[in-house]
Design a protein around this motif. Sequence first.
Motif, short mmCIF file in Angstrom:
data_model
loop_
_atom_site.label_atom_id
_atom_site.label_comp_id
_atom_site.label_asym_id
_atom_site.label_seq_id
_atom_site.Cartn_x
_atom_site.Cartn_y
_atom_site.Cartn_z
N GLY A 77 0.82 -1.23 0.08
CA GLY A 77 -0.07 -0.03 -0.17
C GLY A 77 0.94 1.09 0.06
O GLY A 77 1.72 1.37 -0.94
N LEU A 78 0.73 1.92 0.81
CA LEU A 78 1.70 3.23 1.23
C LEU A 78 2.70 2.86 1.91
O LEU A 78 3.73 3.90 1.80
CB LEU A 78 0.79 4.34 1.87
N PHE A 79 2.84 1.99 2.39
CA PHE A 79 4.23 1.66 3.37
C PHE A 79 5.35 1.18 2.16
O PHE A 79 5.02 0.39 1.46
CB PHE A 79 3.77 0.60 4.17
N ARG B 6 -4.57 3.98 8.83
CA ARG B 6 -4.79 5.36 8.95
C ARG B 6 -5.70 5.72 7.71
O ARG B 6 -6.93 6.51 7.62
CB ARG B 6 -3.99 6.40 9.34
N SER B 7 -5.05 5.55 6.56
CA SER B 7 -5.73 5.98 5.08
C SER B 7 -6.91 5.28 5.05
O SER B 7 -8.18 5.70 4.41
CB SER B 7 -4.91 5.57 3.87
N GLN B 8 -7.09 3.98 5.38
CA GLN B 8 -8.36 3.18 5.26
C GLN B 8 -9.68 3.65 6.40
O GLN B 8 -10.64 3.84 5.71
CB GLN B 8 -8.12 1.72 5.69
N ILE B 9 -9.13 4.06 7.33
CA ILE B 9 -10.18 4.59 8.26
C ILE B 9 -10.62 6.10 7.57
O ILE B 9 -11.91 6.30 7.71
CB ILE B 9 -9.46 4.85 9.60
N SER C 272 -0.90 3.32 -5.47
CA SER C 272 -2.28 2.80 -5.33
C SER C 272 -2.29 1.80 -4.01
O SER C 272 -1.15 1.35 -3.74
CB SER C 272 -2.84 1.94 -6.43
N LEU C 273 -3.36 1.80 -3.45
CA LEU C 273 -3.79 0.97 -2.31
C LEU C 273 -3.90 -0.53 -2.62
O LEU C 273 -3.54 -0.85 -3.79
CB LEU C 273 -4.83 1.62 -1.34
#
Length: 107
Positions: A29-31, A64-67, A90-91
């Motif tokens: 994901g973003l990590f 956090r992005s998902q929340i 992209s996620l």
Amino acid sequence: MLFALICKTNCEVCGSRWNGKMNINKREGLFLILSFQCSTCQNIITIETSPKIVASDRRDINVRSQIGGHLSGIRHAGLVKLMGVMNLPSLIHDERYSKWDRDLLIM
């Protein structure tokens, strides 16, 4: 920007101005796990861009992005568009996002 910043530092091992290469070792994901290798002494520095959530394999930035996507109502499709506009990776795929979304609602 991070690469430009590293180029202005000195290697912690040999002390010379850092002049090497950057690699993306892992992406979820973003990590990211990034590594920087000094071309003079071959020393490698590794940086993780987000900590793990305690008692989980998930990364803080992804949770956090998902929340945020859930609370704002844009969900997965909106987050994908947002990441595209910001030129970020992209996620996760929609199926995994939906599973993790259900898991978050249980918490």
